[in-house]
Scaffold this motif. Structure first.
Motif, short mmCIF file in Angstrom:
data_model
loop_
_atom_site.label_atom_id
_atom_site.label_comp_id
_atom_site.label_asym_id
_atom_site.label_seq_id
_atom_site.Cartn_x
_atom_site.Cartn_y
_atom_site.Cartn_z
N THR A 1 0.74 -1.18 -0.04
CA THR A 1 0.08 0.12 -0.18
C THR A 1 0.98 1.35 0.32
OG1 THR A 1 -1.67 -1.19 1.45
CG2 THR A 1 -1.73 1.12 1.18
N SER A 2 0.62 2.08 -0.91
CA SER A 2 1.40 3.47 -0.86
C SER A 2 0.53 4.47 -0.32
CB SER A 2 1.61 3.87 -2.29
OG SER A 2 0.61 4.09 -2.84
N ALA A 3 1.41 5.22 0.43
CA ALA A 3 0.91 6.43 1.24
C ALA A 3 1.08 7.81 0.24
CB ALA A 3 1.63 6.69 2.44
N LYS A 4 -0.18 8.66 0.53
CA LYS A 4 -0.37 9.86 -0.16
C LYS A 4 -0.03 11.05 0.73
CE LYS A 4 -3.67 12.06 -3.04
NZ LYS A 4 -5.01 12.33 -3.72
N LEU A 5 0.78 11.59 0.12
CA LEU A 5 1.23 12.91 0.70
C LEU A 5 0.30 13.78 0.66
CD1 LEU A 5 5.14 12.95 -0.40
CD2 LEU A 5 3.99 12.55 2.00
N MET A 6 -0.20 14.43 1.74
CA MET A 6 -1.47 15.31 1.83
C MET A 6 -0.88 16.67 2.57
SD MET A 6 -3.77 13.76 0.56
CE MET A 6 -5.05 14.82 1.01
N PRO A 7 -1.35 17.66 1.93
CA PRO A 7 -0.84 19.34 2.68
C PRO A 7 -1.65 19.21 4.02
CG PRO A 7 -2.66 19.45 0.83
CD PRO A 7 -2.23 18.15 0.89
N GLY A 8 -0.86 19.87 4.92
CA GLY A 8 -1.57 20.11 6.29
C GLY A 8 -0.22 20.15 7.26
N GLN A 9 -0.76 20.59 8.66
CA GLN A 9 0.33 20.53 9.60
C GLN A 9 0.20 19.32 10.66
OE1 GLN A 9 -0.07 24.60 10.83
NE2 GLN A 9 0.88 25.47 8.93
N LEU A 10 -0.20 18.28 10.36
CA LEU A 10 -0.28 17.30 11.18
C LEU A 10 0.76 16.30 10.87
CD1 LEU A 10 -4.29 16.65 11.43
CD2 LEU A 10 -2.63 17.81 13.12
N GLY A 11 0.90 15.36 11.86
CA GLY A 11 2.10 14.26 11.54
C GLY A 11 1.69 13.66 10.41
N GLY A 12 2.82 13.31 9.46
CA GLY A 12 2.69 12.57 8.15
C GLY A 12 2.36 13.65 6.75
N GLU A 13 2.27 14.87 7.46
CA GLU A 13 1.58 15.76 6.09
C GLU A 13 2.65 16.61 5.92
OE1 GLU A 13 -3.07 16.12 7.27
OE2 GLU A 13 -1.84 17.47 8.21
N VAL A 14 2.75 17.29 4.80
CA VAL A 14 3.72 18.35 4.11
C VAL A 14 3.09 19.79 4.75
CG1 VAL A 14 5.00 19.09 2.32
CG2 VAL A 14 4.32 16.61 2.83
N GLY A 15 3.83 20.23 5.11
CA GLY A 15 3.37 21.86 5.84
C GLY A 15 3.73 22.90 4.55
N PRO A 16 3.13 24.06 4.88
CA PRO A 16 3.45 25.14 3.99
C PRO A 16 4.96 25.88 3.93
CG PRO A 16 2.24 26.00 5.81
CD PRO A 16 2.34 24.51 5.88
N LEU A 17 5.41 26.46 3.08
CA LEU A 17 6.51 27.37 3.10
C LEU A 17 6.34 28.56 4.00
CD1 LEU A 17 7.55 27.03 -0.51
CD2 LEU A 17 8.52 25.89 1.60
N ILE A 18 7.27 29.21 4.48
CA ILE A 18 7.39 30.34 5.36
C ILE A 18 6.45 31.63 4.87
CG2 ILE A 18 9.38 31.36 4.94
CD1 ILE A 18 8.13 30.79 8.52
N ASP A 19 6.45 32.09 3.61
CA ASP A 19 5.87 33.19 3.30
C ASP A 19 5.87 33.10 1.55
OD1 ASP A 19 8.41 33.77 2.29
OD2 ASP A 19 9.06 35.12 4.01
N ASP A 20 5.19 34.16 1.07
CA ASP A 20 5.13 33.93 -0.30
C ASP A 20 6.38 34.29 -1.18
OD1 ASP A 20 5.47 36.93 0.74
OD2 ASP A 20 4.47 37.63 -1.20
N ILE A 21 7.65 34.78 -0.57
CA ILE A 21 8.87 35.17 -1.06
C ILE A 21 9.47 33.40 -1.15
CG2 ILE A 21 11.23 35.78 -0.89
CD1 ILE A 21 9.85 38.33 0.59
#
Length: 81
Positions: A1-21
């Motif tokens: 089974t493959s995991a799907k990377l999801m946006p978010g800020q919980l464990g196992g998720e990929v978070g946002p960058l710091i700012d628009d720059i």
């Protein structure tokens, strides 16, 4: 089974960058690599437009054509390999 990377800020998720720059800089590396002939194997640029708030760029994998590619020589500080 493959995991799907999801946006978010919980464990196992990929978070946002710091700012628009930071977001613009990471997107520039990806766009520049593609324009130079690199193949984008996994393209996270859509996260920048799909998320209503925050500075998102999804995981991206670039197959470089040369060790001289800027994204190969410089640290990107984003989810890009």
């Amino acid at each position: 089974t493959s995991a799907k990377l999801m946006p978010g800020q919980l464990g196992g998720e990929v978070g946002p960058l710091i700012d628009d720059i930071a977001q613009k800089r990471v997107l520039e590396y990806i766009n520049e690599a593609e324009a130079a002939g690199c193949k984008i194997l996994l393209d996270g640029r859509s996260w920048a437009t799909e998320r209503p708030t925050g500075y998102w760029v999804g995981p991206t994998i670039i197959m470089h054509t040369s060790s001289d590619d800027r994204a190969m020589r410089e640290e990107i500080f984003g989810p890009v390999l």
